[in-house]
Design a protein around this motif. Sequence first.
Motif, PDB file in Angstrom:
ATOM      1  N   ARG A 169       1.882   8.032  -4.283  1.00  0.00           N
ATOM      2  CA  ARG A 169       2.518   6.724  -4.436  1.00  0.00           C
ATOM      3  C   ARG A 169       3.356   6.677  -5.719  1.00  0.00           C
ATOM      4  O   ARG A 169       4.514   6.245  -5.693  1.00  0.00           O
ATOM      5  CB  ARG A 169       1.453   5.624  -4.477  1.00  0.00           C
TER       6      ARG A 169
ATOM      7  N   LEU B 139       7.447   6.058  -6.290  1.00  0.00           N
ATOM      8  CA  LEU B 139       8.057   5.037  -7.155  1.00  0.00           C
ATOM      9  C   LEU B 139       9.035   5.672  -8.139  1.00  0.00           C
ATOM     10  O   LEU B 139      10.064   5.090  -8.466  1.00  0.00           O
ATOM     11  CB  LEU B 139       6.962   4.256  -7.900  1.00  0.00           C
TER      12      LEU B 139
ATOM     13  N   LEU C 202      -0.858   2.335   0.807  1.00  0.00           N
ATOM     14  CA  LEU C 202      -0.786   1.891  -0.597  1.00  0.00           C
ATOM     15  C   LEU C 202       0.611   1.369  -0.929  1.00  0.00           C
ATOM     16  O   LEU C 202       0.769   0.372  -1.632  1.00  0.00           O
ATOM     17  CB  LEU C 202      -1.123   3.048  -1.545  1.00  0.00           C
ATOM     18  N   LEU C 203       1.619   2.057  -0.438  1.00  0.00           N
ATOM     19  CA  LEU C 203       2.995   1.645  -0.738  1.00  0.00           C
ATOM     20  C   LEU C 203       3.383   0.370   0.004  1.00  0.00           C
ATOM     21  O   LEU C 203       4.196  -0.412  -0.480  1.00  0.00           O
ATOM     22  CB  LEU C 203       3.966   2.776  -0.399  1.00  0.00           C
TER      23      LEU C 203
ATOM     24  N   GLY D   6       2.544  -2.987  -3.680  1.00  0.00           N
ATOM     25  CA  GLY D   6       2.549  -1.523  -3.568  1.00  0.00           C
ATOM     26  C   GLY D   6       3.336  -0.834  -4.672  1.00  0.00           C
ATOM     27  O   GLY D   6       3.408   0.390  -4.701  1.00  0.00           O
ATOM     28  N   THR D   7       3.939  -1.598  -5.547  1.00  0.00           N
ATOM     29  CA  THR D   7       4.797  -1.046  -6.600  1.00  0.00           C
ATOM     30  C   THR D   7       4.209  -1.368  -7.972  1.00  0.00           C
ATOM     31  O   THR D   7       3.168  -2.017  -8.079  1.00  0.00           O
ATOM     32  CB  THR D   7       6.211  -1.632  -6.489  1.00  0.00           C
ATOM     33  N   ALA D   8       4.903  -0.931  -9.027  1.00  0.00           N
ATOM     34  CA  ALA D   8       4.328  -1.055 -10.370  1.00  0.00           C
ATOM     35  C   ALA D   8       4.460  -2.468 -10.942  1.00  0.00           C
ATOM     36  O   ALA D   8       3.667  -2.883 -11.785  1.00  0.00           O
ATOM     37  CB  ALA D   8       4.998  -0.059 -11.312  1.00  0.00           C
TER      38      ALA D   8
ATOM     39  N   MET E 203       6.293  -3.771 -13.096  1.00  0.00           N
ATOM     40  CA  MET E 203       6.529  -3.868 -14.535  1.00  0.00           C
ATOM     41  C   MET E 203       7.874  -4.546 -14.808  1.00  0.00           C
ATOM     42  O   MET E 203       8.732  -4.633 -13.928  1.00  0.00           O
ATOM     43  CB  MET E 203       6.521  -2.474 -15.157  1.00  0.00           C
TER      44      MET E 203
END
Lengths: 247, 247, 247, 247
Positions: free
Chosen positions: B91, B95, B114-115, D117-119, D121
Motif C-alpha cells: 500500500r 502511495l 487497504l487502498l 486508504g491513503t496517508a 497528510m
Amino acid sequence: MPGPGLRVTIWNEHVHEREDAHVAGLYPDGIHGALAAALAQHRPGDEVSFSTLADPDQGLGDDRLDATDVLVWWGHMAQEQVADERAERVRRRVLDGMGLVVLHSGHLAKPFTLLMGTACMLRWREGDDRCVMWAVDPGHPLAAGVPNPLIIPADEMYCEPFGIPAPDELVFVSSYSGGEVLRSGCCFRRGSGRVVYLSPGHETYPVYHQDGVRRLIANAVGWGAAPEGTRPPLDDAVWSPPGWYEA
Amino acid sequence: MPGPGLRVTIWNEHVHEREDAHVAGLYPDGIHGALAAALAQHRPGDEVSFSTLADPDQGLGDDRLDATDVLVWWGHMAQEQVADERAERVRRRVLDGMGLVVLHSGHLAKPFTLLMGTACMLRWREGDDRCVMWAVDPGHPLAAGVPNPLIIPADEMYCEPFGIPAPDELVFVSSYSGGEVLRSGCCFRRGSGRVVYLSPGHETYPVYHQDGVRRLIANAVGWGAAPEGTRPPLDDAVWSPPGWYEA
Amino acid sequence: MPGPGLRVTIWNEHVHEREDAHVAGLYPDGIHGALAAALAQHRPGDEVSFSTLADPDQGLGDDRLDATDVLVWWGHMAQEQVADERAERVRRRVLDGMGLVVLHSGHLAKPFTLLMGTACMLRWREGDDRCVMWAVDPGHPLAAGVPNPLIIPADEMYCEPFGIPAPDELVFVSSYSGGEVLRSGCCFRRGSGRVVYLSPGHETYPVYHQDGVRRLIANAVGWGAAPEGTRPPLDDAVWSPPGWYEA
Amino acid sequence: MPGPGLRVTIWNEHVHEREDAHVAGLYPDGIHGALAAALAQHRPGDEVSFSTLADPDQGLGDDRLDATDVLVWWGHMAQEQVADERAERVRRRVLDGMGLVVLHSGHLAKPFTLLMGTACMLRWREGDDRCVMWAVDPGHPLAAGVPNPLIIPADEMYCEPFGIPAPDELVFVSSYSGGEVLRSGCCFRRGSGRVVYLSPGHETYPVYHQDGVRRLIANAVGWGAAPEGTRPPLDDAVWSPPGWYEA
C-alpha cells in the motif's frame, strides 16, 4: 431527499400516443399521465403539472420553467422540433438550479445534449430484449426502495459506448438479453442544477406502469431538486476589486 | 502510455497451478508465466520478473517493491496468508507512485482492500457463463486496441453491487450469460500511485491466453506507471512556517 | 506521457499583440511564439504550427483540425468573432480524439463552453495579484517537474465559483494575493478527446516566459494527446440487430 | 436534505478542554457542546448525544454506533489512543450507511484514514492565518446558506498536497493569509455511507461559535445521513446460482 411540495413539470412530446394505436392503448392518459401517477404514488405532496410540444411556447415557456423545480422529459420522434431557443432556456434554468430528469430516448433531447457537450449516441435495438437494471451504488438515493436488480420484462435495447461525460454519480447499469450493457442511471451536476438520465421506457412497452420503475422516477425527481438556499452560479464574468468580499 | 522499459513484477500466489491438475494443464508455466507472455507480446521492452507467495518475504520484500514500477497481482485461495505487514508495505509503495494491477479474485487481496477502504465484496458464480466486456470509455488508454466488446467465452461470473469506491475512471463494464453485470475495468488514483482492477481470469479457464485480454493487461501496466518526475505525497504532517515556499 | 512527434497547433487570436504596445513588447513573436518556445524546450520532437483568427477559416479549417493531435487555444477579446460553425467543428474533433488545451481567458472560448455545457463564468480582477499555484494531485502527469507551488509573480486574478462541471481530474488550485482561489488546472474527458484548462497567462504579464509555466503547458499537451489505437465514439445512433457483435 | 429527527452522535476526544485553560475558556461546554449548539440552532429536530474518549468503549461501543445515523468526529492529540478495533467498527458502520463528519485534525483519525486508504497528510502552521473558505460548488447542499466566501478570522493553516483520494464531491477550497490552499470541504461515498471532511476548527480559536461554520456543520450532518430505504452493501462474497434473482 427533499420533502414533498416540489413543483414538478412533466414535459412529454405526446406524439406517439396520438398517432399509434398500440401506444395509445398502453398509455391512454399519455406517457405523462403514467409518469404523474408514479409521482402521485411515491411523492404524494408534489405539485405536478404537464406540458407538451403542442402547447404554447412548446410547453417550455419562461414562466413555466421559472415555476418548475424539477422538469421530467420524455421525447423521441419530435425532439428535433423543439426550438433551439427553448432548449437553451431549459439549459439555463438547469444551471440556475432546476432539476432535469431525462427519460429513455431523451438522451438525444436538445437540452440534454447541450448540457452534456457530447454526442450522447448509443447502440439500440427495438426487439424483445429483457432489461435487468442493477444498482452499482445501492446506498444512493436513486436506488432507495428499488429492487436490485430491477427486471423490466421488455424494453428497447440501448448499448455502450454511450457518448456522455463520465457521470458525477453512476447509480445503475443495465444488461439486455443480447448481452449488451448500458450505464442506465446517471447523475450529473451542472451549475447549481442536477440532471438525471434514466434509460427505461420505450413507448411500445408498459414500462412506466411497473412499480419499481415508478419508484425510480420518483427518486430521481427527489434527487434532482436543489436544496433550499441554493445559489445560482455566476451568469457573467464579475469584476471584483480588492476587498470586494470584506464586510 | 509510458514507453518501454518499465520494471514490472508479476506476483502470483501460485497455489492452484501446483495443486490442481486442470489448472496446471491450462497454465503449465503458471499464471504468472501467461501474464509475462502477454507483456512480452504487447510491451516487449519491459523488464518483467516474477515473485510468488513461496518466495522469501512472500515475494514482496522491500527491495523488490522499491525496484518495481508496476506490480501485477493474481491471488485467490491463499491471499489471507499474505502478511499484514507486507500488504501494508505494498500500500505504501503505491502511495509513493508504484502502479498496482489487480486481477480477478484479487478484489479481496489485502493491499487492494487497504487502498480502497471498503469491503470490495461482490456476487459470484463458478459456472459456464460467457462474459462480454464493454468499453464504456473507448478513448481510454486501457481500451486501446482491445475489441469492443471483448468476448471471453467462459469465466467466473462476478456481479454488482461491487463494494468499491466509485472508480476515478470507469473503463469497462461486463455482462454475463445470466444477465449479471460488473464494473470490470476500474482505475483508481491513490497518493502518487495508480491502481487498476480488471475482472477477467478465473484459474479454471484459459482466459490469459486470449489475445484481447493480453492486450488489456498490457494496457493496464502502461497506464499504471507513474509519469517521470512524479513526486511522492507527504508522508508526514509537515510544519510549514510563514514564507516556507518562498525562494 | 505520449512520446514526441505530436502534431500540435497553437491557435492564438493574435489581437492584443498587434494593437497594444505593452503586450507587443512582452510577446514580440506573439503569444503563440512564446507557447511554441515552451514546447520546443520541453517537447522538442513535436511538430508545432500556428494559426490565428486572421487566417483563412479563422485558422480552424477542417484540414488543419484533422491534422492536429492537440490544439492549444489562447483567445480573449476576439473570441466572440470565432464562427459558431468553426467552434462546433473544434468540438466535434475533440470528441473524435483531438486534445484541447485552453489557456487563461479561453474559459469563455466557444469550443470550451460548448464542450462543458455550462456558463464557465468566474470573478476576475486585473491588478497586481501574485498567483500561487498548488498541485493538489502531485502524482498527475500535469504536475511532473513543475515546482509545487508554482509562483507567478503577477497575473490576472480569477476566482471561484468557476462555472464548470466538476473536472474529471483536478490537478491545480491557485490562490491570489487578495485571498481568492481558483481551480486552475482541470482535466476533462469528452468523447474520445481530452480537454485541459490552465488559468495562467494574462497578456499584460510575461507569464509564458516563466519556466514552470512552460513546463506545465508542455505537460498539458502531452496529457491531451489520445493514446494510439483510440477509437472515436459513436457519431450516430447505431441500430444493432441480435448477434451484431458475434464474430 | 433529510428532514429532522436524525440520531447524531458527537464524538470528541475531549482532552484539550480539560488540560488547557485557554481552550477551556473558549469551549466551557467542550467542543462537543459548541457543535451540539450548532445543530440545535440549524437542525432543531435532531436527537443529539455526546461521547468522548473517556467513556466506556471509548464512546464508540457497538450499541451506540448502531443507534447513530451520523457521527461527528473531533479528535487531535489523543486520536492514536482510539483502539484499532473501535476504529474498524466505525469504518464498518459507515460502509453500512452511517454518516461520518470529520472535523479539522480528524484528517488523521483512524476511521477516516482507514476509509480513505491513503496517508491523509498535509502541511500545517499554527499561527495567525485568516482562512477564506470558498464554495466551488455553490449548488451543493453543504453550501446552502453559508456565506461565499466564509471568512474565518483565525484558524490553523492546512495546506496541499492533502493526501486524500479525489473527493467524490469537492465543495469548498480555502486559502490562508500565507497564500496556501486546501480542499477544505470534501464529500466521499464509501459503501452505503457518506463521509464529509471539513477543515475548520482548531481548538485554540472560537471557530465553532461562528455562525457560518455552524451552518456548514449542520449541512454536513444533513448530507451525511443515508436516504431512507438504503441497503447495506454486500458484507461477504455471495454465491449466486443461475436464476438467483428471478422471482
